[in-house]
Design a protein around this motif. Sequence first.
Motif, short mmCIF file in Angstrom:
data_model
loop_
_atom_site.label_atom_id
_atom_site.label_comp_id
_atom_site.label_asym_id
_atom_site.label_seq_id
_atom_site.Cartn_x
_atom_site.Cartn_y
_atom_site.Cartn_z
N VAL A 283 30.07 36.04 53.36
CA VAL A 283 31.51 35.36 53.17
C VAL A 283 31.14 33.89 52.97
N TYR A 284 32.04 33.13 52.79
CA TYR A 284 31.80 31.88 52.60
C TYR A 284 31.26 31.08 53.97
N ASN A 285 30.17 30.51 53.75
CA ASN A 285 29.45 30.07 55.11
C ASN A 285 29.79 29.17 55.94
N ILE A 286 30.59 28.37 55.40
CA ILE A 286 31.38 27.62 56.57
C ILE A 286 32.11 28.06 57.60
N PHE A 287 32.80 29.19 57.26
CA PHE A 287 33.32 30.24 58.36
C PHE A 287 32.64 30.13 59.77
N TYR A 288 31.21 30.40 59.48
CA TYR A 288 30.45 30.51 60.60
C TYR A 288 30.36 29.48 61.34
#
Length: 388
Positions: free
Chosen positions: A113-118
Amino acid sequence: MSIFDQETNRFESYSYKWEVSEDELPMWVADMDFKTAPAIIEALKLRTQHGIFGYNVVPQEFNRSITTWWKKRHDLMLDEEWILYCTGVVPAISSIVRKLTRVGDNIVVLSPVYNIFYNSIVNNHRKVLSSDLVYTQGNYEIDYLDLEEKLSDVNTSMLIFCNPHNPIGKIWDKKTLEKVGELCVKHDVLIISDEIHCDLTFPSEHYTPFLAVSDTISEKLIMCCAPTKAFNIAGLQTSAIVVKNEKLRKLVERGINTDEVAEPNSFAIQAAIAAFESGEGWLQELNRYLYENRLYIESFINEHLPELRLIESHATYLAWIDCSKLAKDAAKLCQFIREKTGLYLTSGEVFGSNGQAFIRLNYATNLTRVKDGMNRLLKGIELYKAEG
């Protein structure tokens, strides 16, 4: 000739994507190389001509343009009171995480999933809990047993969902959204649904807003949306948070104001209104062009790169490519390709550990550059195999 065939030059424009050497071709970060819709440019020219750029308010017209757009384009009735302005979807997500969860809480994502979520989770001292999507024969599905196990954890307070899904480009159907939403309701878990890619769907494809599924689910749901991806105006910092539940909405509003991400710059409102009121024709032409780019990439891979597998997609301008037959570590492969050919791609591991054997390629550029990119990819992979 399409307007999207025009060559654009983004060097010396402080473009994040194009901070590369002149012989390199960036097809990584998710923004487009196209000029935005003429209606938006005209609105910005008019605002610039005014010549005064002081503090700004969010007019009711901003909310109204969103409700009108979602009704017309997505058949979803929104109340203007549900809508809050925010400087971007990522600032919104981070602020909501801080305000509506506690330090140490689990927040569930569906990887890759979209890495900035992390970042929004870890930087706020919460814990990432991934319910990995199941990958079988080029398709991704949700493991509902695993998802429920993660949602039922006593320390889990939120799910961050992506619809359509980045990086795989999947549009979740209503049945899937209903099952996910019902599990969250059952276990009293809030949902943030990032729907920033919702207007970048292929011709004849239908996107279902999570808010449209049921009244019960919508009470647990916070939708983040924006015209920034579809109209290539991310640098103008404009987005909306849609919250039906009044209690949640008040908390979200307090959070974004505390975090100072609720005040627009002098162009954010005008750009959004112009996009939603006058940009649909341009967007429809864009989506047709992106789809043709996608078909070209699919044909090229099938003909020249049998080691790769292009994952089926119905939205976004991002190609998610399985490289597992060629390399288990896509980061090394991407680095090699960039060094040898100048083609700059995104390694899949940043989207989660189960993306390690994948690459993401952004094809939101003119067809000439897409062809250049695919030829560079072919050259890089041939050299990679030769050095074996």
